[in-house]
Design an enzyme around this catalytic site. Structure first.
Site, PDB file in Angstrom:
ATOM      1  N   ASP A  69       0.864  -1.170   0.000  1.00 20.86           N
ATOM      2  CA  ASP A  69       0.000   0.000   0.000  1.00 20.86           C
ATOM      3  C   ASP A  69       0.913   1.237   0.000  1.00 20.86           C
ATOM      4  OD1 ASP A  69      -2.120   1.747   0.051  1.00 20.86           O
ATOM      5  OD2 ASP A  69      -3.271   0.590   1.491  1.00 20.86           O
TER       6      ASP A  69
HETATM    7  C1  BGC Z   1      -5.087   3.082  -0.110  1.00 24.37           C
HETATM    8  C2  BGC Z   1      -5.185   2.046  -1.209  1.00 24.37           C
HETATM    9  C3  BGC Z   1      -5.026   2.702  -2.551  1.00 24.37           C
HETATM   10  C4  BGC Z   1      -3.719   3.460  -2.579  1.00 24.37           C
HETATM   11  C5  BGC Z   1      -3.462   4.136  -3.906  1.00 24.37           C
HETATM   12  C6  BGC Z   1      -3.861   3.943  -0.257  1.00 24.37           C
HETATM   13  O1  BGC Z   1      -3.862   4.980   0.653  1.00 24.37           O
HETATM   14  O2  BGC Z   1      -5.091   2.434   1.138  1.00 24.37           O
HETATM   15  O3  BGC Z   1      -6.410   1.380  -1.131  1.00 24.37           O
HETATM   16  O4  BGC Z   1      -5.098   1.748  -3.566  1.00 24.37           O
HETATM   17  O5  BGC Z   1      -3.739   4.443  -1.566  1.00 24.37           O
HETATM   18  O6  BGC Z   1      -4.339   5.153  -4.140  1.00 24.37           O
END
Ligand code: BGC
Length: 784
Positions: free
Chosen positions: A296
């Site tokens: 993530d």
């Molecule tokens: C979120 C993810 C997301 C990623 C990219 C993160 O903060 O937890 O779900 O895919 O950002 O946007």
């Protein structure tokens, strides 16, 4: 071109022309001539490429960077792309910029390895579908698959080849803002939705036209954060992990999902992004997952923040060795870029082996080859508008929104309203969300044209025509107590009204209600009130909405409450005092039209709750598949849970009304007894006993009466949404066998299917009364 000139020097005039032509063709047809040919097996192509890569270039393939047009210029990233320091980008949604970056990668970098562009395509791209929690309310996996295939085609049209979806986190705490991004509380429903979404995004092959690679996230346990607080630690016992939180991920792997995202939070004291048990033992060894794992955003560096890794370099080591292949980073953040800054050194120091790096790089390159990026790195910008404006996409978005709405209450059959009813010459559409184009769409929406969204006010006005006066008043304002990161990205910070404005608007809305024949009240949450970093300490209706609801409801007029929201809200007062309540969630671009279709009976509601709806915040967590206490729940005056409110929820899991009625009867099992490992059929007759056509969702629940471990009072193990004409009767069939009866026993620490007596219920929600039993005996003997 330089190559052309070089050849021209060496050859005769005639040969020069032929050679230049051949090279030009080669460049055009296969722009990346430095690559091994497409006909070779992916493995060989990866091997060949790997053998030519420097350690820096390998590490570059493990580096993914955000690009936010609002804050960055392409020139900022181009030098790193050119020198092979970046393998993937996210949040680039402009096809011209995608092509621009790709050109630097495939024409100007040494090895000409294409970039992989990813984005959060969660519930649509240009055409916005209902939020995932709403789509789960449709209990219609085929529809969900179709919707995600449209979303994939619109994203692919601009050059996005990979979506960070589906989100498969089971959520049993509606205070958690991200409950809106998943399929709710149930592992079985979640698994069906997971597989459908993977099929929708990837099709048979994610490289085929209109498809993208899917990414199941967030692996795993993110929905169980303490107190519903986003990113908070989750403590999940193994039995719950295997029986509840992991099944949707397993279903996605079985459906061929190409990638996975590791989660941010601590799971049983080990952060998801450094969790070898999850990423290696479960995902790869036990499930045989062959795709790649991305962290993530900044979650690798976060291993330091968690108090897990010593420093950024240790974080890179921990994440890579735990099984994270690609690091997602936000440039500029000091914790970002742990792989980019540390992996080369870690190899030189001998802490990480070359093989460990190669293993991760291999997975990224494999994905790029399989997606056909080496052959077709660019996107055809001229086709974007045609694909995006396909009218079929909007038609499907409207159907999806109709099928996702859940009719929670309809006293005295107030709904559907009748078009052309002579008693109704004026309609008041009231509430802060009634005419908000942004909020009808929900979170994770960044690139559509907000003006294409249809609000409830607009939908109702279009529906009833000019002969009925339809007027709107917001009544109250809505603002988050703390601004959201997404409000900043989206350039939106709803300003709170002044006290004087508040009083004036409230009065205006009440007087509009007073002078109208019917009131449609649209309340709930604005788009950034649920989603990431949007947890709430209570599920109360935000702001002064309850006051508005009460003021309007005591006027003696027919009131319909339409909810636009991303989580169950505290609506106990409404449930007792407002005759009709329609849960529309955030229904997407066509939301207003779909809600109007339902309100006026051009579509019949048939959605069902994918979550148990609490009476109040104090009941949280509440979910239907809990174990029983020492007292049976069916006991009269069952008192062991709370003494101030009933044990039961406001609305049970699976609840949802229709404009017609259904009866379930004749529940039977093909055989009363079977051996472990065998299957039986469960049949039930469903009849439309009302006067309109409508949909019912037949839901099968089971309960194992005894075994090596206590089992939940009920567990969903099958469902089917069917359409029945008035008076029509249909037999619905389910299979109950090994897949349905096996569970992970905390006592035996293994998957087991045990001989026992099972209760079976089939009906319209998790409290379905119609029941029978099935006895399962040991495989080797006749009787237990
Ligand atoms: C979120 C993810 C997301 C990623 C990219 C993160 O903060 O937890 O779900 O895919 O950002 O946007």
């Amino acid at each position: 071109m330089l190559l052309c000139l070089f050849v021209a020097k060496l050859a005769s005039m005639r040969l020069k022309v032929v050679a230049c032509f051949a090279i030009a063709v080669a460049l055009f047809v296969a722009p990346v001539t430095a690559q091994p040919r497409a006909s070779q097996s992916v493995d060989r192509r990866v091997d060949e490429l790997l053998s030519r890569m420097t350690i820096e270039e390998k590490v570059g393939q493990l580096n993914q960077l955000f690009f936010l047009k609002q804050f960055m210029k392409p020139e900022m990233l181009e030098p790193d792309i050119r020198s092979g320091k970046v393998g993937s980008l996210l949040f680039v949604t402009d096809p011209a910029i995608i092509n621009r970056f790709q050109k630097v990668a495939v024409e100007n970098s040494r090895l000409k390895i294409p970039l992989l562009f990813g984005f959060d395509v969660i519930h649509g791209f240009h055409t916005i579908f209902p939020v995932p929690l709403a789509m789960a309310s449709s209990w219609d996996p085929a529809l969900v698959e179709q919707a995600q295939s449209v979303a994939a085609s619109e994203a692919r049209a601009v050059g996005i080849r990979w979506t960070f979806a589906p989100m498969l986190d089971i959520a049993r705490d509606p205070r958690w803002g991200r409950i809106v991004e998943g399929a709710g509380e149930d592992p079985y429903l979640g698994s069906r939705m997971a597989a459908a979404q993977v099929r929708g995004f990837q099709g048979e092959d994610p490289s085929s036209p209109g498809r993208v690679l899917a990414c199941m996230k967030h692996f795993a346990g993110y929905g169980a954060g303490s107190g519903g607080r986003d990113y908070d630690s989750a403590f999940i016992a193994d039995a719950e992990l295997f029986n509840v939180y992991l099944p949707p991920f397993k279903a996605a792997v079985d459906a061929g999902v190409g990638s996975a995202m590791s989660s941010y939070m601590d799971l049983n004291d080990v952060p998801g992004t450094g969790n070898a048990f999850l990423l290696r033992d479960v995902l790869r060894k036990t499930w045989g997952f062959k795709g790649f794992v991305v962290s993530d955003a900044n979650a690798v560096g976060n291993l330091v923040t968690h108090g897990f890794a010593e420093d950024k370099s240790d974080a890179a080591y921990r994440a890579l060795t735990a099984g994270v292949d690609l690091e997602m980073s936000f440039p500029g953040d000091p914790i970002a870029g742990a792989y980019a800054s540390s992996l080369t050194k870690l190899v030189q120091e001998g802490r990480v082996t070359k093989n460990q790096i190669d293993e991760a790089v291999r997975r990224i390159l494999e994905a790029k080859f399989r997606l056909g990026l080496f052959e077709n790195p660019y996107v055809d910008e001229s086709r974007v508008a045609t694909i995006h404006n396909d009218p079929e996409h909007r038609r499907l978005a409207r159907v999806a929104a109709q099928r996702s709405t859940v009719l929670l209450r309809n006293e005295g059959s107030l709904l559907p309203l009748v078009k052309g009813d002579p008693k109704i010459s004026s309609v008041a559409v009231i509430g802060p969300l009634a005419d908000s184009k942004r909020d009808i769409r929900g979170s994770w929406v960044f690139v559509d044209d907000v003006n294409r969204a249809v609000t409830v006010f607009e939908g109702v006005r279009a529906k009833v025509g000019s002969s009925v006066k339809v007027e709107y008043a917001p009544g109250v304002d809505l603002a988050r107590a703390y601004p959201s990161i997404f409000e900043i990205i989206n350039g939106r910070r709803p300003a709170a009204w002044s006290e004087a404005q508040k009083r004036a608007e409230f009065e205006k809305a009440v007087s509009l209600a007073r002078s109208s024949d019917v009131i449609i009240l649209v309340l709930g949450e604005h788009e950034e009130m649920s989603g990431e970093a949007a947890s709430q300490s209570t599920i109360d209706l935000p702001g002064q909405q309850l006051e508005l609801l009460k003021a309007v409801s005591t006027l003696g007029k027919p009131v319909v409450l339409v909810l636009i929201n991303g989580r169950p809200l505290e609506i106990s007062w409404a449930a007792a005092n407002v005759p009709a309540i329609l849960e529309a969630w955030h229904p997407g671009s066509e939301g207003g039209n779909a809600v109007a279709d339902i309100l006026y009976g051009d579509a019949t509601p048939g959605g069902k709750l994918p979550v148990t709806w609490p009476r109040s915040t104090g009941q949280i967590p509440i979910f239907y598949a809990h174990n029983t206490t020492q007292e049976p729940e069916t006991k009269k005056n069952f008192t062991s849970r709370y003494w101030d409110i009933p044990t039961s929820p406001l609305y049970p899991f699976g609840h949802g009304l229709s404009y017609t009625t259904f009866s379930f009867s004749n529940l039977r099992v093909s055989k009363p007894e079977m051996k472990v490992g065998e299957s039986a059929e469960v049949l039930v007759d469903v009849e439309n006993t009302g006067r309109r056509a409508g949909d019912e969702v037949a839901q099968l629940y089971i309960h194992q009466r005894y075994g090596s471990a206590s089992r939940p009072v009920r567990e969903l193990k099958g469902f089917e949404r069917i359409t029945l004409a008035p008076g029509q009767k249909k037999t619905v069939r389910f299979t109950v066998g090994k897949a349905e009866l096996t569970y992970w026993s905390g006592a035996l620490r293994d998957w087991v299917q045990e001989p026992a007596v099972f209760d079976l219920w089939v009906g319209a929600d998790a409290t379905a009364p119609l029941t029978t039993t099935l006895r399962v005996v040991p495989a080797s003997s006749v009787l237990p």
